[in-house]
Design an enzyme around this catalytic site. Structure first.
Site, PDB file in Angstrom:
ATOM      1  N   GLY A  96       0.708   3.622   6.955  1.00  0.00           N
ATOM      2  CA  GLY A  96       0.199   4.640   7.880  1.00  0.00           C
ATOM      3  C   GLY A  96       1.281   5.615   8.323  1.00  0.00           C
ATOM      4  O   GLY A  96       1.023   6.500   9.142  1.00  0.00           O
ATOM      5  N   GLU A 102       7.631   1.699  14.408  1.00  0.00           N
ATOM      6  CA  GLU A 102       7.249   0.277  14.336  1.00  0.00           C
ATOM      7  C   GLU A 102       8.504  -0.596  14.299  1.00  0.00           C
ATOM      8  O   GLU A 102       8.577  -1.631  14.974  1.00  0.00           O
ATOM      9  CB  GLU A 102       6.400   0.018  13.087  1.00  0.00           C
TER      10      GLU A 102
HETATM   11  C1  5RP Z   1       1.389   1.603   9.501  1.00  0.00           C
HETATM   12  C2  5RP Z   1       1.594   0.210   9.029  1.00  0.00           C
HETATM   13  C3  5RP Z   1       0.421  -0.694   9.049  1.00  0.00           C
HETATM   14  O1  5RP Z   1       0.740  -1.837   9.758  1.00  0.00           O
HETATM   15  C4  5RP Z   1       0.039  -1.062   7.660  1.00  0.00           C
HETATM   16  O2  5RP Z   1      -0.157   0.125   6.915  1.00  0.00           O
HETATM   17  C5  5RP Z   1      -1.222  -1.918   7.608  1.00  0.00           C
HETATM   18  O3  5RP Z   1      -2.329  -1.153   7.963  1.00  0.00           O
HETATM   19  P1  5RP Z   1      -3.789  -1.742   8.007  1.00  0.00           P
HETATM   20  O4  5RP Z   1      -3.851  -2.707   9.128  1.00  0.00           O
HETATM   21  O5  5RP Z   1      -4.650  -0.509   8.228  1.00  0.00           O
HETATM   22  O6  5RP Z   1      -4.082  -2.378   6.676  1.00  0.00           O
HETATM   23  O7  5RP Z   1       2.648  -0.203   8.661  1.00  0.00           O
HETATM   24  O8  5RP Z   1       2.550   2.366   9.373  1.00  0.00           O
END
Ligand code: 5RP
Length: 217
Positions: A96, A102
């Site tokens: 994302g 994060e």
């Molecule tokens: C966003 C992330 C998310 O934690 C990762 O992409 C998982 O996403 P989802 O829960 O929609 O599968 O790292 O930067």
């Protein structure tokens, strides 16, 4: 159970770890389910630290106070999803695009609780393209260095991170030593951070399966 139902189940399970204080909150669809569950127990907490603008917006829409990380000493738990995770709790994150914030929020938390459905569990990281956040002027240089490391970087078209940077998604990596690769990529000038979360892995994995939530510690 569908993938979404598994995500909801792990989100519900993660709320059990919310005892009070300030909660670090990740980004993505699984984290969104967690936010919706957190809203049900919001009177129990003092507020949340968000790992992205999108997460901050969702928290606020539920009436959960969003705190500046610089104004809090730290937090007990950070709850976030992953794009891939191993049984050693090493992860690829950043699908994302929120990887930098994060990683910062995760670094400030005592416990990193990863919430993921079973499709995210892998033996070796790298099938999911590794996101690397890059200062825009360094894009071509960093891409050349990533090729030298054996990857095939592709610019995430039309995407700018919350920090004003670009993302290179690196395909074709077979990541046998995630701790070493995380450090090596972060040494490239112009890299802000990369989506390997191995030096600071998760502490607990709540894995959504067809048979329910598996707690892996
Ligand atoms: C966003 C992330 C998310 O934690 C990762 O992409 C998982 O996403 P989802 O829960 O929609 O599968 O790292 O930067």
């Amino acid at each position: 159970m569908t993938q979404d139902e598994m995500k909801q189940a792990v989100a519900r399970a993660a709320v059990e770890y919310v005892k009070g204080g300030i909660i670090g909150v990740g980004t993505g669809s699984t984290a969104n389910y967690f936010i919706d569950e957190l809203a049900k127990v919001k009177s129990r907490i003092d507020g949340a630290v968000a790992s992205s603008e999108a997460t901050a917006k969702r928290l606020k829409s539920h009436g959960i106070e969003v705190l500046d990380l610089n104004s809090v000493g730290g937090m007990e738990v950070y709850v976030d999803g992953a794009d891939e995770i191993t049984r050693n709790f090493h992860m690829i994150k950043g699908g994302g695009g929120a990887l930098t914030r994060e990683k910062i929020v995760a670094a400030c938390a005592r416990y990193f609780i990863c919430v993921a459905d079973q499709t995210k569990l892998v033996d070796v990281l790298g099938k999911f393209p590794l996101p690397v956040e890059v200062i825009p002027m360094a894009r071509s240089y960093v891409a050349r260095e990533l090729v030298r490391l054996g990857g095939q970087p592709r610019l995430r078209e039309g995407f700018t991170t919350d920090n004003g940077n670009v993302i290179l998604d690196v395909h074709g990596l077979n990541i046998l030593d995630p701790v070493a690769l995380e450090s090596e990529i972060n040494q490239i000038a112009g890299v802000v951070t990369n989506g390997l979360f191995a030096r600071r892995p998760a502490d607990v994995l709540l894995l959504g399966t067809e048979h329910g939530v598996e707690t892996c510690k």
